[in-house]
Every structure is written in C-alpha cells, then in structure tokens.
Design a protein around this motif. Structure first.
Motif, short mmCIF file in Angstrom:
data_model
loop_
_atom_site.label_atom_id
_atom_site.label_comp_id
_atom_site.label_asym_id
_atom_site.label_seq_id
_atom_site.Cartn_x
_atom_site.Cartn_y
_atom_site.Cartn_z
N SER A 1 0.61 -0.99 -0.20
CA SER A 1 -0.18 0.21 0.28
C SER A 1 0.80 1.71 0.08
N GLY A 2 0.55 2.36 0.23
CA GLY A 2 1.26 3.65 0.33
C GLY A 2 1.85 3.88 -0.94
N ASP B 1 5.17 3.66 -6.14
CA ASP B 1 6.19 4.41 -6.63
C ASP B 1 7.92 3.61 -6.32
N ARG B 2 8.34 2.70 -5.48
CA ARG B 2 8.97 1.69 -4.67
C ARG B 2 9.17 1.00 -5.95
N LEU B 3 8.18 0.07 -6.52
CA LEU B 3 8.41 -0.41 -7.52
C LEU B 3 8.45 -0.07 -8.77
N ALA B 4 8.75 1.00 -8.86
CA ALA B 4 8.85 2.03 -10.10
C ALA B 4 9.84 1.81 -10.61
N SER B 5 10.77 2.27 -9.39
CA SER B 5 11.77 3.30 -9.22
C SER B 5 12.85 1.15 -9.08
N ALA C 1 -6.80 -6.95 -5.26
CA ALA C 1 -7.58 -6.34 -7.01
C ALA C 1 -7.09 -4.61 -6.94
N ARG C 2 -7.57 -4.40 -5.97
CA ARG C 2 -7.27 -3.18 -6.13
C ARG C 2 -5.98 -2.55 -5.60
N LEU C 3 -4.99 -2.91 -4.75
CA LEU C 3 -3.97 -2.96 -4.55
C LEU C 3 -2.83 -3.03 -5.73
N ALA C 4 -3.38 -4.39 -6.53
CA ALA C 4 -2.70 -5.41 -8.16
C ALA C 4 -2.82 -4.12 -8.81
#
Length: 204
Positions: free
Chosen positions: A15-16, A20-24, A47-50
């Motif tokens: 969450s949160g 952005d961390r994944l993209a980084s 599903a919402r988080l994914a």
C-alpha cells in the motif's frame, strides 16, 4: 555473461508509496518478473492493490505473477501464478488460466516435487531456501548442487529463493539458477541500489 535474471517478490504491504518503489526498482536494472504476494486480505482488496502494480509492470514488459491464488490471477488477467505445494492443482490452474499463463511451483529442496511439477506442465520450478530468510519461516534448506542437478537433466527453468542478497548470489548463479527470487534484499533498503547491485552480479 550469465543468463540468470532477477525475479522480484513483493513485500506483504504494497500500500501507500509502494507503487513508486516498484517503479524505481524496475527502472534501476533488468527485472524479468514481479510476484504479487499479499496475505490475509480479500480478493477485492487484493485486486485494488494489484492494479497500479500490474500497470507498472506492463509498461516495462515485466511479467506480473500472482502468488497462491488462481482466482485472483484470472480476475486480473495476470501473466501467471505461483503455486505452493498446498495451493491447488497445476492442471486445474492451467485449465483456468490458459496455456499462455506462466505457472511456477514451489518445490522446496525436493527433486521429486520438481519432477512431478515438470511432468504436470509447470513453466518453472522454485527451489529453496538457500540461505536463512526473514521473509517466511524456513522449513526446507536447499544446496546449490540441486540447481546443477536440475540443469543437467531438465530444460525447464529453475528459480532460487530464500535469503538471497547481492553478496551471496554468485554461487547460485554459478550453480545454474535461471532466476533469483528476492524480496527483503530489495525492499528492506534502497530498492534501486539493490537492483543495481544484483544486476552487477548477474552481469559479472
């Protein structure tokens, strides 16, 4: 140049600011796949988080794999699913997700489980834990020679998992791992720096 590639596994909390961390992380170096692994939430919330994470992966041509849940993988139209030994039947998952889905199976340190998974049509098998890990309780310990044995007999890719860091990854690459599955080594600190450090090992 090794053919081994990085396979990121999400932390339990995505969450949160995690998108952005994944993209980084994905922008920091080559990553082959990302596994969405959350526990204890209902499928609607999962599903919402994914959703944003799946888009980030798709934009970068990184495979999006769902941990454990065939129904969530189908709902999301994910690239595949990763099944533990108690997460249901591979043939059923194949029937529900289609022949193009990437289906991986946790095989711990068992040659028997791995051969069964291969015979059942898995796209990859995962062995581990190779090192102590804090991500999940370690019940099975695997040795690098298991990877070498697998590679000497089977064409099917194998994933090494469990406590892998840039400092201890090289022996697993040398032993024949096709993928290194990592979680805390990336998300426990600066994710971009960690991915770059893994890339340096994999390109060495």
């Amino acid at each position: 140049m090794s053919d081994c590639q990085l396979y990121l596994i999400s932390p339990l909390d995505v969450s949160g600011a995690f998108p952005d961390r994944l993209a980084s992380a994905l922008d920091a170096g080559p990553v082959a796949a990302f596994q969405f692994r959350v526990k204890g939430i209902d499928e609607h919330e999962a599903a919402r988080l994914a959703d944003p994470l799946q888009r980030i992966c798709a934009d970068r041509e990184v495979a999006f794999i769902v941990n454990d849940s065939v129904s969530l993988a189908k709902r999301l139209g994910a690239d595949g699913v990763h099944l533990g030994q108690n997460d249901g039947d591979l043939a059923d998952a194949r029937a529900r997700l289609g022949r193009d889905a990437q289906i991986g199976v946790t095989c711990h340190n068992s040659r028997h489980f791995a051969m069964e998974a291969g015979d059942a049509g898995a796209d990859y098998v995962a062995f581990g834990a190779f090192y102590p890990t804090i991500t999940k309780q370690t019940e099975h310990v695997a040795a690098p020679d298991l990877l070498t044995w697998w590679q000497s007999i089977f064409e099917l890719p194998c994933v090494a998992i469990g406590g892998i860091t840039p400092d201890n990854a090289a022996p697993l690459v040398a032993a024949g791992a096709d993928f290194l599955a990592v979680s805390n080594a990336v998300w426990g600190g600066n994710e971009a720096a960690a991915v770059q450090a893994f890339a340096a090992v994999l390109q060495a």
